[in-house]
Motif scaffolding. Structure first.
Motif, PDB file in Angstrom:
ATOM      1  N   LYS A  12       8.078 -56.875  26.034  1.00 41.50           N
ATOM      2  CA  LYS A  12       8.215 -56.499  24.634  1.00 41.50           C
ATOM      3  C   LYS A  12       7.535 -55.152  24.422  1.00 41.50           C
ATOM      4  CE  LYS A  12       7.276 -57.923  19.955  1.00 41.50           C
ATOM      5  NZ  LYS A  12       6.499 -58.740  19.062  1.00 41.50           N
ATOM      6  N   ASP A  13       8.256 -54.224  23.851  1.00 37.96           N
ATOM      7  CA  ASP A  13       7.707 -52.901  23.562  1.00 37.96           C
ATOM      8  C   ASP A  13       6.872 -52.987  22.288  1.00 37.96           C
ATOM      9  OD1 ASP A  13       7.120 -50.260  23.126  1.00 37.96           O
ATOM     10  OD2 ASP A  13       9.189 -49.618  22.848  1.00 37.96           O
ATOM     11  N   THR A  14       5.577 -52.764  22.419  1.00 35.30           N
ATOM     12  CA  THR A  14       4.692 -52.819  21.258  1.00 35.30           C
ATOM     13  C   THR A  14       4.118 -51.440  20.937  1.00 35.30           C
ATOM     14  OG1 THR A  14       2.805 -53.397  22.654  1.00 35.30           O
ATOM     15  CG2 THR A  14       4.058 -55.228  21.674  1.00 35.30           C
ATOM     16  N   THR A  15       4.680 -50.401  21.554  1.00 34.26           N
ATOM     17  CA  THR A  15       4.188 -49.055  21.280  1.00 34.26           C
ATOM     18  C   THR A  15       4.662 -48.584  19.911  1.00 34.26           C
ATOM     19  OG1 THR A  15       6.077 -48.072  22.425  1.00 34.26           O
ATOM     20  CG2 THR A  15       4.078 -48.425  23.719  1.00 34.26           C
ATOM     21  N   ALA A  16       3.932 -47.647  19.357  1.00 31.52           N
ATOM     22  CA  ALA A  16       4.257 -47.112  18.025  1.00 31.52           C
ATOM     23  C   ALA A  16       5.537 -46.291  18.060  1.00 31.52           C
ATOM     24  CB  ALA A  16       3.099 -46.250  17.534  1.00 31.52           C
ATOM     25  N   ASN A  17       6.111 -46.087  16.902  1.00 33.54           N
ATOM     26  CA  ASN A  17       7.298 -45.263  16.743  1.00 33.54           C
ATOM     27  C   ASN A  17       6.882 -43.792  16.875  1.00 33.54           C
ATOM     28  OD1 ASN A  17       9.565 -43.865  15.920  1.00 33.54           O
ATOM     29  ND2 ASN A  17       9.772 -44.915  13.966  1.00 33.54           N
ATOM     30  N   PRO A  18       7.378 -43.085  17.889  1.00 31.74           N
ATOM     31  CA  PRO A  18       6.999 -41.683  18.069  1.00 31.74           C
ATOM     32  C   PRO A  18       7.758 -40.729  17.147  1.00 31.74           C
ATOM     33  CG  PRO A  18       8.467 -42.359  19.818  1.00 31.74           C
ATOM     34  CD  PRO A  18       8.198 -43.589  18.987  1.00 31.74           C
ATOM     35  N   GLY A  19       8.770 -41.235  16.428  1.00 29.58           N
ATOM     36  CA  GLY A  19       9.589 -40.390  15.572  1.00 29.58           C
ATOM     37  C   GLY A  19       8.808 -39.552  14.567  1.00 29.58           C
ATOM     38  N   PRO A  20       7.891 -40.150  13.803  1.00 26.86           N
ATOM     39  CA  PRO A  20       7.146 -39.340  12.839  1.00 26.86           C
ATOM     40  C   PRO A  20       6.340 -38.206  13.483  1.00 26.86           C
ATOM     41  CG  PRO A  20       6.998 -41.640  12.232  1.00 26.86           C
ATOM     42  CD  PRO A  20       7.661 -41.586  13.594  1.00 26.86           C
ATOM     43  N   LEU A  21       5.742 -38.449  14.641  1.00 23.09           N
ATOM     44  CA  LEU A  21       5.008 -37.383  15.322  1.00 23.09           C
ATOM     45  C   LEU A  21       5.945 -36.214  15.626  1.00 23.09           C
ATOM     46  CD1 LEU A  21       2.590 -36.137  16.854  1.00 23.09           C
ATOM     47  CD2 LEU A  21       3.372 -37.418  18.874  1.00 23.09           C
ATOM     48  N   GLY A  22       7.086 -36.512  16.219  1.00 27.03           N
ATOM     49  CA  GLY A  22       8.043 -35.459  16.539  1.00 27.03           C
ATOM     50  C   GLY A  22       8.561 -34.760  15.296  1.00 27.03           C
ATOM     51  N   LEU A  23       8.857 -35.539  14.259  1.00 26.41           N
ATOM     52  CA  LEU A  23       9.365 -34.953  13.017  1.00 26.41           C
ATOM     53  C   LEU A  23       8.321 -34.074  12.327  1.00 26.41           C
ATOM     54  CD1 LEU A  23      11.352 -38.023  11.719  1.00 26.41           C
ATOM     55  CD2 LEU A  23      12.339 -35.760  12.194  1.00 26.41           C
ATOM     56  N   TYR A  24       7.060 -34.527  12.299  1.00 28.78           N
ATOM     57  CA  TYR A  24       6.014 -33.688  11.704  1.00 28.78           C
ATOM     58  C   TYR A  24       5.807 -32.419  12.531  1.00 28.78           C
ATOM     59  CZ  TYR A  24       4.381 -37.042   8.153  1.00 28.78           C
ATOM     60  OH  TYR A  24       4.275 -37.867   7.054  1.00 28.78           O
ATOM     61  N   GLY A  25       5.827 -32.548  13.864  1.00 28.56           N
ATOM     62  CA  GLY A  25       5.702 -31.358  14.712  1.00 28.56           C
ATOM     63  C   GLY A  25       6.805 -30.356  14.422  1.00 28.56           C
ATOM     64  N   PHE A  26       8.026 -30.874  14.291  1.00 25.99           N
ATOM     65  CA  PHE A  26       9.165 -30.020  13.962  1.00 25.99           C
ATOM     66  C   PHE A  26       9.011 -29.450  12.551  1.00 25.99           C
ATOM     67  CE2 PHE A  26      13.167 -29.551  11.759  1.00 25.99           C
ATOM     68  CZ  PHE A  26      13.824 -28.639  12.566  1.00 25.99           C
ATOM     69  N   ALA A  27       8.710 -30.315  11.594  1.00 26.65           N
ATOM     70  CA  ALA A  27       8.696 -29.936  10.177  1.00 26.65           C
ATOM     71  C   ALA A  27       7.680 -28.845   9.878  1.00 26.65           C
ATOM     72  CB  ALA A  27       8.403 -31.168   9.316  1.00 26.65           C
ATOM     73  N   MET A  28       6.448 -29.091  10.256  1.00 20.87           N
ATOM     74  CA  MET A  28       5.385 -28.171   9.870  1.00 20.87           C
ATOM     75  C   MET A  28       5.542 -26.814  10.552  1.00 20.87           C
ATOM     76  SD  MET A  28       2.463 -31.108   9.725  1.00 20.87           S
ATOM     77  CE  MET A  28       1.066 -30.037   9.617  1.00 20.87           C
ATOM     78  N   THR A  29       5.943 -26.827  11.813  1.00 11.70           N
ATOM     79  CA  THR A  29       6.138 -25.573  12.524  1.00 11.70           C
ATOM     80  C   THR A  29       7.346 -24.824  11.964  1.00 11.70           C
ATOM     81  OG1 THR A  29       5.236 -26.692  14.463  1.00 11.70           O
ATOM     82  CG2 THR A  29       6.245 -24.561  14.833  1.00 11.70           C
ATOM     83  N   THR A  30       8.405 -25.546  11.653  1.00  9.91           N
ATOM     84  CA  THR A  30       9.611 -24.927  11.094  1.00  9.91           C
ATOM     85  C   THR A  30       9.322 -24.312   9.727  1.00  9.91           C
ATOM     86  OG1 THR A  30      11.051 -26.419  12.326  1.00  9.91           O
ATOM     87  CG2 THR A  30      11.994 -25.379  10.368  1.00  9.91           C
ATOM     88  N   ILE A  31       8.591 -25.014   8.895  1.00  9.68           N
ATOM     89  CA  ILE A  31       8.253 -24.470   7.577  1.00  9.68           C
ATOM     90  C   ILE A  31       7.470 -23.170   7.733  1.00  9.68           C
ATOM     91  CG2 ILE A  31       6.864 -24.839   5.484  1.00  9.68           C
ATOM     92  CD1 ILE A  31       7.607 -27.891   5.818  1.00  9.68           C
ATOM     93  N   LEU A  32       6.443 -23.174   8.577  1.00 10.72           N
ATOM     94  CA  LEU A  32       5.611 -21.977   8.729  1.00 10.72           C
ATOM     95  C   LEU A  32       6.398 -20.801   9.294  1.00 10.72           C
ATOM     96  CD1 LEU A  32       2.303 -23.642   9.931  1.00 10.72           C
ATOM     97  CD2 LEU A  32       2.748 -22.569   7.712  1.00 10.72           C
ATOM     98  N   LEU A  33       7.215 -21.043  10.324  1.00  5.03           N
ATOM     99  CA  LEU A  33       8.001 -19.943  10.890  1.00  5.03           C
ATOM    100  C   LEU A  33       8.974 -19.392   9.847  1.00  5.03           C
ATOM    101  CD1 LEU A  33       8.948 -18.081  13.155  1.00  5.03           C
ATOM    102  CD2 LEU A  33      10.519 -19.905  13.859  1.00  5.03           C
ATOM    103  N   ASN A  34       9.536 -20.255   9.050  1.00  8.47           N
ATOM    104  CA  ASN A  34      10.537 -19.787   8.099  1.00  8.47           C
ATOM    105  C   ASN A  34       9.936 -19.169   6.846  1.00  8.47           C
ATOM    106  OD1 ASN A  34      13.327 -20.085   9.183  1.00  8.47           O
ATOM    107  ND2 ASN A  34      12.331 -21.985   9.830  1.00  8.47           N
ATOM    108  N   ILE A  35       8.689 -19.436   6.569  1.00  9.27           N
ATOM    109  CA  ILE A  35       7.995 -18.641   5.552  1.00  9.27           C
ATOM    110  C   ILE A  35       7.919 -17.198   6.060  1.00  9.27           C
ATOM    111  CG2 ILE A  35       5.817 -18.264   4.342  1.00  9.27           C
ATOM    112  CD1 ILE A  35       5.454 -21.336   4.333  1.00  9.27           C
ATOM    113  N   HIS A  36       7.690 -17.045   7.358  1.00  6.53           N
ATOM    114  CA  HIS A  36       7.754 -15.705   7.973  1.00  6.53           C
ATOM    115  C   HIS A  36       9.160 -15.127   7.858  1.00  6.53           C
ATOM    116  CE1 HIS A  36       8.399 -12.653  11.001  1.00  6.53           C
ATOM    117  NE2 HIS A  36       9.241 -13.480  11.602  1.00  6.53           N
ATOM    118  N   ASN A  37      10.184 -15.924   8.245  1.00  9.28           N
ATOM    119  CA  ASN A  37      11.560 -15.428   8.198  1.00  9.28           C
ATOM    120  C   ASN A  37      11.968 -15.020   6.789  1.00  9.28           C
ATOM    121  OD1 ASN A  37      12.066 -15.693  10.947  1.00  9.28           O
ATOM    122  ND2 ASN A  37      12.861 -17.772  10.744  1.00  9.28           N
TER     123      ASN A  37
END
Length: 188
Positions: free
Chosen positions: A8-33
């Motif tokens: 049984k897989d009891t590990t946490a959902n990694p989706g939010p980590l990946g999405l936050y990594g994508f989201a926050m970096t994308t927002i900052l780069l595009n404030i530059h853009n």
């Protein structure tokens, strides 16, 4: 003798980590853009460690869970951030800086990859469709801006990227909040 064991897989959902990594970096780069500040060490640091590293980790965790889409998407976009930062720092070591045509090709191929991912979201939730359609549009606009050298296109792309990043931030937040409260607080 037949094996009747299951794991049984009891590990946490990694989706939010990946999405936050994508989201926050994308927002900052595009404030530059969008034209508010130049590329700087803050964007590069976020690109390497959160956009690149955290997404790559989330992708390997998704892969281990058997989620092909999540694994490929997070690992690929994590690698995108690492390659993007490399293109910015490589000239410091004598590697030629890409011109507008080269960057246009780089961004267009990421747009094509993202469009293929968007097609897969058509069988998913609304937020995923909005995320990948806005990301494909972002890449194609950035490619067009680099091919033509038109700042107006790049600035418009920046605003599209900010919206795209906030969509990913919303999705990550919804996944976490809905799980914590064991009901839909933020619809997807």
């Amino acid at each position: 003798m037949e094996n009747n064991y299951s794991i049984k897989d009891t590990t946490a959902n990694p989706g939010p980590l990946g999405l936050y990594g994508f989201a926050m970096t994308t927002i900052l780069l595009n404030i530059h853009n969008a034209g508010f500040f130049p590329v700087n060490s803050m964007i590069m640091g976020m690109g390497v460690f959160f956009g690149g590293g955290a997404q790559f980790i989330a992708g390997t965790m998704e892969w281990k869970k058997g989620n092909d889409f999540g694994g490929i998407a997070f690992m690929s976009y994590g690698a995108f951030w690492l390659t993007l930062v490399f293109t910015w720092i490589a000239p410091l070591f004598g590697v030629e800086k890409p011109d507008g045509n080269a960057m246009g090709c780089y961004l267009a191929i990421w747009g094509l990859f993202t469009f293929v991912n968007f097609l897969q979201t058509l069988k998913g939730n609304l937020v995923g469709k909005l995320l990948f359609s806005s990301l494909a549009l972002l890449f194609f606009l950035l490619a067009a801006g680099n091919f033509t050298g038109k700042e107006e296109i790049l600035h418009f792309a920046g605003w599209v990227g900010i919206i795209c990043g906030f969509i990913a931030f919303y999705e990550a937040s919804a996944i976490m909040i809905n799980k914590k409260y064991e009901k839909t607080i933020l619809p997807l």
